[in-house]
Design an enzyme around this catalytic site. Structure first.
Site, PDB file in Angstrom:
ATOM      1  N   HIS A  29      -9.569   0.576   5.108  1.00 53.98           N
ATOM      2  CA  HIS A  29      -8.277   0.764   5.776  1.00 53.98           C
ATOM      3  C   HIS A  29      -8.470   1.667   6.988  1.00 53.98           C
ATOM      4  CE1 HIS A  29      -4.146   2.108   6.481  1.00 53.98           C
ATOM      5  NE2 HIS A  29      -3.752   1.038   5.817  1.00 53.98           N
TER       6      HIS A  29
ATOM      7  N   SER B 241       3.302  -1.946  10.157  1.00 49.31           N
ATOM      8  CA  SER B 241       4.758  -1.768  10.266  1.00 49.31           C
ATOM      9  C   SER B 241       5.520  -3.053   9.949  1.00 49.31           C
ATOM     10  CB  SER B 241       5.125  -1.237  11.663  1.00 49.31           C
ATOM     11  OG  SER B 241       4.569   0.035  11.887  1.00 49.31           O
TER      12      SER B 241
ATOM     13  N   GLY C 168       2.435   2.569  11.062  1.00 47.34           N
ATOM     14  CA  GLY C 168       3.240   3.772  10.944  1.00 47.34           C
ATOM     15  C   GLY C 168       3.879   4.214  12.237  1.00 47.34           C
TER      16      GLY C 168
ATOM     17  N   GLU D  84      -6.936   4.107   8.096  1.00 48.90           N
ATOM     18  CA  GLU D  84      -6.831   5.543   7.839  1.00 48.90           C
ATOM     19  C   GLU D  84      -8.101   6.080   7.193  1.00 48.90           C
ATOM     20  OE1 GLU D  84      -2.028   5.070   7.393  1.00 48.90           O
ATOM     21  OE2 GLU D  84      -3.260   5.281   5.583  1.00 48.90           O
TER      22      GLU D  84
ATOM     23  N   ASN E  15       0.852  -1.190   0.000  1.00 55.62           N
ATOM     24  CA  ASN E  15       0.000   0.000   0.000  1.00 55.62           C
ATOM     25  C   ASN E  15       0.887   1.239   0.000  1.00 55.62           C
ATOM     26  OD1 ASN E  15      -1.915   1.993   0.402  1.00 55.62           O
ATOM     27  ND2 ASN E  15      -2.307   1.455   2.541  1.00 55.62           N
TER      28      ASN E  15
ATOM     29  N   GLU F  70      -5.130  -5.342  10.684  1.00 52.10           N
ATOM     30  CA  GLU F  70      -4.147  -4.282  10.895  1.00 52.10           C
ATOM     31  C   GLU F  70      -4.443  -3.579  12.218  1.00 52.10           C
ATOM     32  OE1 GLU F  70      -4.498  -1.361   7.755  1.00 52.10           O
ATOM     33  OE2 GLU F  70      -6.555  -0.956   8.330  1.00 52.10           O
TER      34      GLU F  70
ATOM     35  N   LYS G 245       0.028   4.252  -0.180  1.00 55.29           N
ATOM     36  CA  LYS G 245      -0.638   5.403   0.455  1.00 55.29           C
ATOM     37  C   LYS G 245      -0.466   6.644  -0.427  1.00 55.29           C
ATOM     38  CE  LYS G 245      -0.171   3.191   4.907  1.00 55.29           C
ATOM     39  NZ  LYS G 245      -0.025   3.347   6.370  1.00 55.29           N
TER      40      LYS G 245
END
Length: 261
Positions: free
Chosen positions: A102, A220, A180, A104, A10, A174, A12
């Site tokens: 996701h 991560s 991150g 985010e 991904n 996740e 991003k």
């Protein structure tokens, strides 16, 4: 049933179409010297929407053994939805996979379980393989509610689908606190939740569907941690963030069999 490992990168909002092209070329070159692993692992890149056409042209023109995915999709078929991209448009472009829900998107854009469910159904309607993302925040983990919380997200996303549809999609665990941040769930943490996800699919559908569906870990993921994560029986791959924007790191993750667990 042998589930083919899936490693999805991904990007991003990091790489543009030019840097993305260079990365895919370098990734392909790097993986070609380990063809035995490349053949045994499905590799997917998820560029920004602005880079999809360029990357698709490269993959198809050079016949690369890399699949194309998108980072999001609209729940709407078409119409006056400025800024959104439909499943039909992605399919027409040769996109095969799409990340949905996701963390985010959930955190910064308020995406709910209901919207994730609608997007998943729409992606399947157009032949895209959804990578449905689920996972808990740190406060949920600290409260010891991470398993029921994540299972609840899975159940909501898959409601109304057929067993055949579910068997062909991908679920990605996740933990939000590990995205991150440099923090990584232990292999045992990943296995606990991925096993619970598989058990939930068995309960909602049947054992054969649960055995077929691929469950990824994301958060991560690095070359140093991938082998021990992939050694877990219910982890079928990884949804890779930052490390997927470095060709050498991403190739090392794809080649997880080369690392000691």
């Amino acid at each position: 049933m042998a589930r083919t490992p899936l490693i999805a990168g991904n990007w991003k909002m990091v790489l543009d179409h030019q840097s993305g092209t260079l990365l895919v070329q370098k990734l392909d070159w790097t993986l070609k010297d380990a063809k035995h692993d490349h053949d045994a692992v499905e590799v997917v890149v998820l560029p920004s929407h602005t880079s999809l056409r360029t990357v698709q042209t490269l993959i198809e023109g050079d016949k690369l053994d890399i699949k194309l995915g998108a980072q999001d999709v609209s729940a709407h078929e078409s119409g006056a939805y400025t800024g959104e991209v439909s499943a039909a448009q992605l399919a027409k472009l040769g996109v095969g996979y799409v990340a949905i829900g996701h963390s985010e998107r959930r955190q910064y854009h308020g995406e709910t379980d209901e919207l994730v469910k609608a997007k998943t159904a729409k992606a399947l309607e157009h032949g895209l393989v959804p990578i449905v993302c689920v996972g808990e925040a740190l406060d949920v983990r600290k409260a010891g509610e991470h398993v029921p919380f994540t299972v609840g997200q899975v159940t909501a996303a898959l409601e109304g689908l057929s067993a055949a549809q579910v068997a062909g999609l991908v679920l990605a665990y996740e933990p939000v606190w590990a995205i991150g941040t440099g923090e990584v769930a232990t292999p045992e943490d990943a296995q606990e939740v991925c096993a619970a996800i598989r058990a939930a699919v068995a309960g909602q559908f049947d054992a054969a569907t649960a055995e077929a569906v691929r469950v990824l870990y994301g958060g991560s993921v690095k070359p140093a941690s991938i082998a021990s994560i992939m050694a877990q029986p219910d982890v079928d791959g990884a949804l890779v963030g930052g490390a997927s924007t470095d060709a050498a790191d991403f190739a090392a993750i794809v080649r997880f069999r080369d690392h000691p667990a």
